[in-house]
Scaffold this active site. Sequence first.
Site, PDB file in Angstrom:
ATOM      1  N   PRO A   9      99.876  58.495  53.419  1.00 48.32           N
ATOM      2  CA  PRO A   9     101.004  58.336  54.329  1.00 48.32           C
ATOM      3  C   PRO A   9     101.781  57.037  54.139  1.00 48.32           C
ATOM      4  O   PRO A   9     101.201  55.979  53.913  1.00 48.32           O
ATOM      5  CB  PRO A   9     100.365  58.379  55.724  1.00 48.32           C
ATOM      6  CG  PRO A   9      98.910  58.176  55.508  1.00 48.32           C
ATOM      7  CD  PRO A   9      98.609  58.693  54.129  1.00 48.32           C
ATOM      8  N   ASN A  10     103.091  57.181  54.256  1.00 44.47           N
ATOM      9  CA  ASN A  10     104.057  56.074  54.241  1.00 44.47           C
ATOM     10  C   ASN A  10     104.261  55.447  52.865  1.00 44.47           C
ATOM     11  O   ASN A  10     105.108  54.570  52.715  1.00 44.47           O
ATOM     12  CB  ASN A  10     103.678  54.990  55.267  1.00 44.47           C
ATOM     13  CG  ASN A  10     103.659  55.547  56.671  1.00 44.47           C
ATOM     14  OD1 ASN A  10     104.636  56.156  57.091  1.00 44.47           O
ATOM     15  ND2 ASN A  10     102.560  55.392  57.392  1.00 44.47           N
ATOM     16  N   ARG A  17     109.653  50.107  53.418  1.00 50.04           N
ATOM     17  CA  ARG A  17     108.680  49.660  54.422  1.00 50.04           C
ATOM     18  C   ARG A  17     108.210  48.232  54.115  1.00 50.04           C
ATOM     19  O   ARG A  17     107.892  47.908  52.961  1.00 50.04           O
ATOM     20  CB  ARG A  17     107.476  50.617  54.492  1.00 50.04           C
ATOM     21  CG  ARG A  17     106.526  50.504  53.318  1.00 50.04           C
ATOM     22  CD  ARG A  17     105.343  51.439  53.373  1.00 50.04           C
ATOM     23  NE  ARG A  17     104.371  51.114  54.387  1.00 50.04           N
ATOM     24  CZ  ARG A  17     103.068  51.418  54.310  1.00 50.04           C
ATOM     25  NH1 ARG A  17     102.601  52.063  53.244  1.00 50.04           N
ATOM     26  NH2 ARG A  17     102.266  51.099  55.277  1.00 50.04           N
ATOM     27  N   TYR A  22     104.805  45.042  50.738  1.00 46.95           N
ATOM     28  CA  TYR A  22     104.687  46.092  49.712  1.00 46.95           C
ATOM     29  C   TYR A  22     105.728  46.003  48.596  1.00 46.95           C
ATOM     30  O   TYR A  22     105.684  46.796  47.661  1.00 46.95           O
ATOM     31  CB  TYR A  22     104.753  47.476  50.382  1.00 46.95           C
ATOM     32  CG  TYR A  22     103.631  47.681  51.382  1.00 46.95           C
ATOM     33  CD1 TYR A  22     102.307  47.767  50.960  1.00 46.95           C
ATOM     34  CD2 TYR A  22     103.897  47.756  52.751  1.00 46.95           C
ATOM     35  CE1 TYR A  22     101.277  47.933  51.877  1.00 46.95           C
ATOM     36  CE2 TYR A  22     102.871  47.923  53.669  1.00 46.95           C
ATOM     37  CZ  TYR A  22     101.569  48.010  53.227  1.00 46.95           C
ATOM     38  OH  TYR A  22     100.538  48.171  54.128  1.00 46.95           O
ATOM     39  N   ASN A  73      95.366  55.988  46.606  1.00 45.22           N
ATOM     40  CA  ASN A  73      95.718  55.042  47.657  1.00 45.22           C
ATOM     41  C   ASN A  73      95.925  55.884  48.916  1.00 45.22           C
ATOM     42  O   ASN A  73      96.998  56.455  49.102  1.00 45.22           O
ATOM     43  CB  ASN A  73      96.990  54.266  47.312  1.00 45.22           C
ATOM     44  CG  ASN A  73      97.321  53.237  48.388  1.00 45.22           C
ATOM     45  OD1 ASN A  73      96.724  53.242  49.476  1.00 45.22           O
ATOM     46  ND2 ASN A  73      98.265  52.366  48.109  1.00 45.22           N
ATOM     47  N   ALA A  76      96.873  54.451  55.305  1.00 47.38           N
ATOM     48  CA  ALA A  76      96.120  54.193  56.537  1.00 47.38           C
ATOM     49  C   ALA A  76      94.874  55.071  56.671  1.00 47.38           C
ATOM     50  O   ALA A  76      93.918  54.700  57.365  1.00 47.38           O
ATOM     51  CB  ALA A  76      97.029  54.397  57.743  1.00 47.38           C
ATOM     52  N   GLU A  97      89.907  53.501  43.906  1.00 44.49           N
ATOM     53  CA  GLU A  97      90.694  53.227  45.113  1.00 44.49           C
ATOM     54  C   GLU A  97      91.670  52.088  44.818  1.00 44.49           C
ATOM     55  O   GLU A  97      91.266  51.064  44.256  1.00 44.49           O
ATOM     56  CB  GLU A  97      89.723  52.806  46.228  1.00 44.49           C
ATOM     57  CG  GLU A  97      90.383  52.365  47.517  1.00 44.49           C
ATOM     58  CD  GLU A  97      89.382  51.702  48.477  1.00 44.49           C
ATOM     59  OE1 GLU A  97      88.266  51.310  48.034  1.00 44.49           O
ATOM     60  OE2 GLU A  97      89.717  51.566  49.660  1.00 44.49           O
ATOM     61  N   HIS A  99      94.866  49.627  46.500  1.00 41.68           N
ATOM     62  CA  HIS A  99      95.732  49.169  47.594  1.00 41.68           C
ATOM     63  C   HIS A  99      96.697  48.150  47.040  1.00 41.68           C
ATOM     64  O   HIS A  99      96.282  47.227  46.321  1.00 41.68           O
ATOM     65  CB  HIS A  99      94.912  48.562  48.735  1.00 41.68           C
ATOM     66  CG  HIS A  99      93.993  49.559  49.333  1.00 41.68           C
ATOM     67  ND1 HIS A  99      94.437  50.569  50.154  1.00 41.68           N
ATOM     68  CD2 HIS A  99      92.659  49.745  49.175  1.00 41.68           C
ATOM     69  CE1 HIS A  99      93.406  51.333  50.480  1.00 41.68           C
ATOM     70  NE2 HIS A  99      92.323  50.854  49.895  1.00 41.68           N
ATOM     71  N   ARG A 106      93.740  41.138  55.440  1.00 43.67           N
ATOM     72  CA  ARG A 106      94.687  41.468  56.510  1.00 43.67           C
ATOM     73  C   ARG A 106      93.914  41.738  57.814  1.00 43.67           C
ATOM     74  O   ARG A 106      92.845  41.187  57.993  1.00 43.67           O
ATOM     75  CB  ARG A 106      95.560  42.648  56.059  1.00 43.67           C
ATOM     76  CG  ARG A 106      96.447  42.284  54.851  1.00 43.67           C
ATOM     77  CD  ARG A 106      97.276  43.458  54.389  1.00 43.67           C
ATOM     78  NE  ARG A 106      98.206  43.905  55.411  1.00 43.67           N
ATOM     79  CZ  ARG A 106      98.876  45.066  55.345  1.00 43.67           C
ATOM     80  NH1 ARG A 106      98.719  45.859  54.300  1.00 43.67           N
ATOM     81  NH2 ARG A 106      99.691  45.422  56.333  1.00 43.67           N
TER      82      ARG A 106
HETATM   83  C1  DQA Z   1      97.723  50.199  51.825  1.00 48.45           C
HETATM   84  C2  DQA Z   1      97.016  49.371  52.892  1.00 48.45           C
HETATM   85  C3  DQA Z   1      96.769  50.193  54.136  1.00 48.45           C
HETATM   86  O1  DQA Z   1      96.100  49.428  55.110  1.00 48.45           O
HETATM   87  C4  DQA Z   1      98.101  50.665  54.712  1.00 48.45           C
HETATM   88  O2  DQA Z   1      97.868  51.478  55.840  1.00 48.45           O
HETATM   89  C5  DQA Z   1      98.938  51.348  53.704  1.00 48.45           C
HETATM   90  C6  DQA Z   1      99.015  50.797  52.354  1.00 48.45           C
HETATM   91  C7  DQA Z   1      98.078  49.351  50.573  1.00 48.45           C
HETATM   92  O3  DQA Z   1      98.418  49.956  49.571  1.00 48.45           O
HETATM   93  O4  DQA Z   1      98.021  48.127  50.610  1.00 48.45           O
HETATM   94  O5  DQA Z   1      99.635  52.305  54.010  1.00 48.45           O
HETATM   95  O6  DQA Z   1      96.867  51.233  51.407  1.00 48.45           O
END
Ligand code: DQA
Length: 144
Positions: A9-10, A17, A22, A73, A76, A97, A99, A106
């Site tokens: 998501p997102n 965003r 990011y 990735n 959330a 994984e 990020h 964080r």
């Molecule tokens: C994320 C970190 C997560 O905590 C966040 O909710 C994201 C992006 C990252 O790529 O740093 O959506 O996965």
Amino acid sequence: MKILVINGPNLNMLGIREPDIYGRTTYADLCALIKAHAEKLGVEVELYQSNHEGDLVDKIQEAYGRIDGIVINPGAYTHTSVAILDALKAVAIPSVEVHISEVDKREEFRQISYVRLACFATITGHGLDGYLEAMDMLRERYAG
Ligand code: DQA
């Protein structure tokens, strides 16, 4: 070799965003970077993004018998989803994984990762390069 890159998501909002966290590179740009890197490595790549947990589970299940490595990735859902963890465990495809941000530095709730339990490596805080590094790791592991 075929690699599946999954974004949760997102991550389709990259470039818009929270650019201070990011960056300003868009999701389309990220896809182009990943495709170019796949070509360089001589691997096939499939890209998938969804904002829905069940769709991410479905995609992981569909990878069974078809995909040799997963870069994920989960956004959330990293911090909440036992279902995505279980899907990765079910298919048992080598997974990394990723990020973009340094999640471990964080908020406290970002320091929990369920999916990490099913991944042989985790890359955090390397920005978009993290995806390419994860592909390198999968390629190396596949080559044995
Ligand atoms: C994320 C970190 C997560 O905590 C966040 O909710 C994201 C992006 C990252 O790529 O740093 O959506 O996965």
